[in-house]
Design a protein around this motif. Structure first.
Motif: not given
Length: 478
Positions: A146, A156-157, A160, A286, A292, A314
């Motif tokens: 991440v 992101t996290s 995901n 991205k 998303d 992702c």
């Protein structure tokens, strides 16, 4: 045989044997073409059932780490590290100039540092490195990934993110998650053959969209979408394989807007956008994704070592549960030993310095070879424009075909990749790809000299035909 001995821990034994041998291959303890112990012999050494060794060998063979030779035994495969041509001819000889493979040269592998990382993982994580971890990846590795993505402007996290066994598995997971029989998937033309194979296995309806010098042809894409709605658009926006082209920022943003407006996903396959080369914009698609809509696959095969078979997937929130199920049906979990070792490598070794070194090597190699290809090959070929990457895509004159040219050059010691494999339909094409990842600059110069010196022999000796062809063809330079 002593080096094969191991202490088993709780968990599935054949997976532990698989991880042990895979690691030995990756770090170089087992060399290309080295013979492995016979199944019965290794079962006695490890005091396990023969079926345990059979399953471990089958898994290693499925991932191209080993190969079986009838009547001779089992050997460390050349495929991941050297390779064969389509006829089975061994290309590992130093006499062959390898312009066909995208595997990087082994001298840039951080082998010593990765050995240290493996030892740190074994010392700190103990028996757990041989057990299954979470399907979507070791938490510590996901956390550092991440951070890595944030450095590249991708927000992101860990929720995901999925750690995958290489980009090819990522393509398979996305395909199983999204694609049903006859669903439409739009792809660049030409494109990565691994993606085509995965989509065909899902019986997808593949719609080809040609590439322009700044990315996929938006006009044709719109016309196609009016007739059939895609479930997915597969793209490589930066330094595309095989052409080397990069999308403009405007086109990246436009495709995301179209995906939101027309309700489809974009699958971005990223293998080398870490490096700028001569591109005006090497940001991932991205990184622009405010809706998303982009599914992002990141491979580390060109930055670290192809044999690691590790990458990032992702995904949008709504796809995570289905993707986890697809991952479980593939391999349950990516090797815990490899994941924990990679985490230790990133945390304890100079990961940033290694990336800077690889960028320096690739960038210098690209600009040297771009100039040399222009000087030596532009009289003979139409050369696709590119501002970076590791691929050059060239076109023969009309009336000549890569199915004849590629074996012609192999006989002269230069291995090339035929363009036909990058197309969905069977075509008699004039294209071929030069890849510069494996060979050093001096050997690339020699290979290009051989190509240039061979062209008068390959092309027709009929001066009238040659003059007509030259007048009609407009050769572009990279």
């Amino acid at each position: 045989m002593e080096r094969f001995k191991m202490n088993f821990v709780s968990g599935i034994k054949y997976i532990q044997v698989y991880n042990k041998i895979k690691t030995m291959i990756i770090v170089g303890d087992l060399k290309v073409n080295e013979k492995l112990p016979a199944i019965r012999s290794l079962s006695k050494i490890l005091n396990v059932n023969i079926s345990t060794i059979v399953k471990a060998y089958e898994l290693l063979e499925a991932e191209n780490y080993i190969t079986k030779k009838i009547g001779s035994g089992t050997f460390v495969s050349c495929v991941l590290f050297s390779g064969y041509d389509n006829s089975g001819k061994d290309l590992s000889s130093e006499k062959i100039f390898r312009l066909d493979t995208g595997n990087p040269s082994s001298d840039i592998f951080p082998i010593d540092d990765f050995k240290k990382a493996i030892n740190i993982a074994l010392d700190n994580d103990g028996d757990s490195v041989f057990e299954y971890d979470e399907t979507n990846g070791v938490m510590e590795l996901k956390e550092v990934m991440v951070e890595y993505l944030i450095e590249n402007e991708i927000s992101t996290s860990v929720d995901n993110l999925m750690i995958i066994s290489g980009a090819q598995q990522g393509l398979d997971i996305v395909s199983k998650t999204l694609i049903d029989y006859s669903d439409a998937v739009f792809v660049e033309e030409p494109t990565y053959p691994g993606a085509l194979n995965v989509l065909k296995n899902r019986n997808a309806k593949i719609i080809r969209i040609p590439l322009l010098d700044d990315g996929i042809d938006i006009g044709i894409l719109k016309m196609k979408i009016e007739k059939i709605k895609p479930k997915l658009l597969y793209v490589m926006p930066n330094f595309q394989n095989p052409t080397g082209i990069s999308y403009s920022e405007k086109k990246k943003k436009k495709l995301i807007e179209m995906a939101e407006e027309m309700d489809f996903y974009i699958l971005e396959d990223d293998f080398i956008s870490d490096f700028e080369f001569g591109s005006q914009n090497n940001r991932t698609m991205k990184s622009y994704d405010v809706y998303d809509r982009v599914i992002y696959i990141k491979s580390f095969s060109k930055i670290l070592m192809p044999g690691l078979r590790v990458g990032i997937l992702c995904l949008p929130n709504e796809l995570m549960s289905r993707a986890n199920f697809s991952k479980q049906s593939s391999d349950l979990a990516t090797s815990t030993l490899i994941q924990r070792s990679l985490y230790r490598y990133i945390k304890h070794c100079d990961w940033k310095a290694h990336r800077e070194l690889v960028e320096k090597i690739y960038t210098e190699r690209f600009f040297c070879i771009k100039k040399y290809i222009n000087e030596k090959l532009s009289p003979y070929f139409n050369i696709r424009k590119t501002n970076g990457g590791i691929n050059f895509f060239l076109e023969l004159r009309r009336g000549y075909f890569s199915r004849e040219f590629v074996p012609f050059m192999l006989e002269r010691g230069v291995a090339l990749k035929s363009g036909s494999m990058f197309y969905d339909n069977e075509i008699d094409d004039r294209y071929f790809r030069i890849n510069i990842a494996r060979e050093p600059v001096d050997r690339l110069y020699q290979a290009i000299d051989i190509i240039a010196d061979s062209m008068n022999e390959f092309y027709s000796e009929d001066d009238t035909i040659k003059e007509d062809i030259i007048k009609e063809d407009t050769f572009r330079q990279v």
